[in-house]
Design an enzyme around this catalytic site. Sequence first.
Site, PDB file in Angstrom:
ATOM      1  N   ASP A   2     -11.497  28.373  -8.950  1.00  0.00           N
ATOM      2  CA  ASP A   2     -10.413  29.006  -9.715  1.00  0.00           C
ATOM      3  C   ASP A   2     -10.445  30.526  -9.563  1.00  0.00           C
ATOM      4  OD1 ASP A   2      -8.299  29.228 -11.452  1.00  0.00           O
ATOM      5  OD2 ASP A   2      -9.510  29.045 -13.265  1.00  0.00           O
ATOM      6  N   ASN A  45      -0.544  20.693  -9.445  1.00  0.00           N
ATOM      7  CA  ASN A  45      -0.229  21.934  -8.720  1.00  0.00           C
ATOM      8  C   ASN A  45       1.159  21.926  -8.077  1.00  0.00           C
ATOM      9  OD1 ASN A  45      -3.658  22.646  -7.625  1.00  0.00           O
ATOM     10  ND2 ASN A  45      -2.511  23.442  -9.372  1.00  0.00           N
TER      11      ASN A  45
HETATM   12  C1  FPP Z   1      -7.079  28.241  -8.162  1.00  0.00           C
HETATM   13  O1  FPP Z   1      -6.713  29.570  -8.104  1.00  0.00           O
HETATM   14  C2  FPP Z   1      -7.140  27.649  -6.861  1.00  0.00           C
HETATM   15  C3  FPP Z   1      -6.303  26.689  -6.393  1.00  0.00           C
HETATM   16  C4  FPP Z   1      -5.138  26.138  -7.121  1.00  0.00           C
HETATM   17  C5  FPP Z   1      -6.496  26.072  -5.105  1.00  0.00           C
HETATM   18  C6  FPP Z   1      -7.845  26.245  -4.483  1.00  0.00           C
HETATM   19  C7  FPP Z   1      -7.570  26.360  -3.064  1.00  0.00           C
HETATM   20  C8  FPP Z   1      -8.289  27.053  -2.156  1.00  0.00           C
HETATM   21  C9  FPP Z   1      -9.585  27.669  -2.407  1.00  0.00           C
HETATM   22  C10 FPP Z   1      -7.761  27.203  -0.810  1.00  0.00           C
HETATM   23  C11 FPP Z   1      -7.192  25.978  -0.195  1.00  0.00           C
HETATM   24  C12 FPP Z   1      -8.161  24.861  -0.037  1.00  0.00           C
HETATM   25  C13 FPP Z   1      -8.356  24.215   1.123  1.00  0.00           C
HETATM   26  C14 FPP Z   1      -9.262  23.007   1.188  1.00  0.00           C
HETATM   27  C15 FPP Z   1      -7.733  24.650   2.348  1.00  0.00           C
HETATM   28  P1  FPP Z   1      -5.420  29.995  -8.910  1.00  0.00           P
HETATM   29  O2  FPP Z   1      -4.317  30.141  -7.940  1.00  0.00           O
HETATM   30  O3  FPP Z   1      -5.170  29.036 -10.009  1.00  0.00           O
HETATM   31  O4  FPP Z   1      -5.870  31.387  -9.463  1.00  0.00           O
HETATM   32  P2  FPP Z   1      -5.408  32.059 -10.823  1.00  0.00           P
HETATM   33  O5  FPP Z   1      -5.881  31.129 -11.929  1.00  0.00           O
HETATM   34  O6  FPP Z   1      -6.140  33.362 -10.825  1.00  0.00           O
HETATM   35  O7  FPP Z   1      -3.934  32.199 -10.760  1.00  0.00           O
END
Ligand code: FPP
Length: 253
Positions: A24, A72
């Site tokens: 996250d 998501n």
């Molecule tokens: C949360 O950060 C992360 C995600 C929703 C996706 C996690 C994905 C990756 C690390 C990259 C893609 C994965 C692969 C396997 C290619 P957020 O966007 O919710 O961050 P925030 O809470 O700060 O907005």
Amino acid sequence: MEYVPPASLVPGRPVPSHVAIIMDGNGRWAQARGLSRTKGHRKGVEALRDTVRNAGELGVRWLTVYAFSSENWKRPPAEVRDLLGLLKRFIRRDLAELHREGVRVRIIGCRDTVPDDIRPLLEEAESLTRANTAMDLIVAFNYGARDEMVRAVQRIADRVADGSIASKDIDQALVSAALDTASIPDPDLIIRTSGEQRLSNFLLWQAAYSEFVFANCAWPDFDRNALLRAIAEYQGRERRFGDVAPLAETAAG
Ligand code: FPP
């Protein structure tokens, strides 16, 4: 970035066999630097690559990562496209290397509603690496624990309906075996980055006795030292699985 003192494993204490991570904070990492959320997710993929290598080197046998949840899809279409693109690129670019390193890739989550251009990539990643034994990388994609449980209940109900099992045969082992994580041991340690302290529909059944570590850094900053710190914190925990604490040794033995 906050200074984190160097960490090391605790001698004589087991390393968690199965580590699961809620990656996250990509968006906030980017925002804090005046960058687009896309850049944050890209950095997140780099952190993922490093974490797979570091976890393997530290003796972790199963690593599960929450890449895309069934919720998501609610994000803006451009961000969803971006995350799907990153997953495709990750499989295309990293699969050969993962295979060389002996990593078996497994994908959990609902396969039926995965876009048609992604499903074959997931299948290719699993079939190419099926016989590997160094480490399992489990990617939760289009995954939600409640959805996983509903699908498991449907599978079990079908078996009761066709007479292959009776309802009295349903026990915890049978439920575990009907989940996407069948044959994968429950996570010993669940790490969530970015300071949030919730499970967000991740591995709800499997987390019954997991230890939790909440790391303050955003996922793109999660490096080897952060992983070491999380594992060392786990090593300091006493796991009782509902039993009582072992009696402290006395002078009399
Ligand atoms: C949360 O950060 C992360 C995600 C929703 C996706 C996690 C994905 C990756 C690390 C990259 C893609 C994965 C692969 C396997 C290619 P957020 O966007 O919710 O961050 P925030 O809470 O700060 O907005």
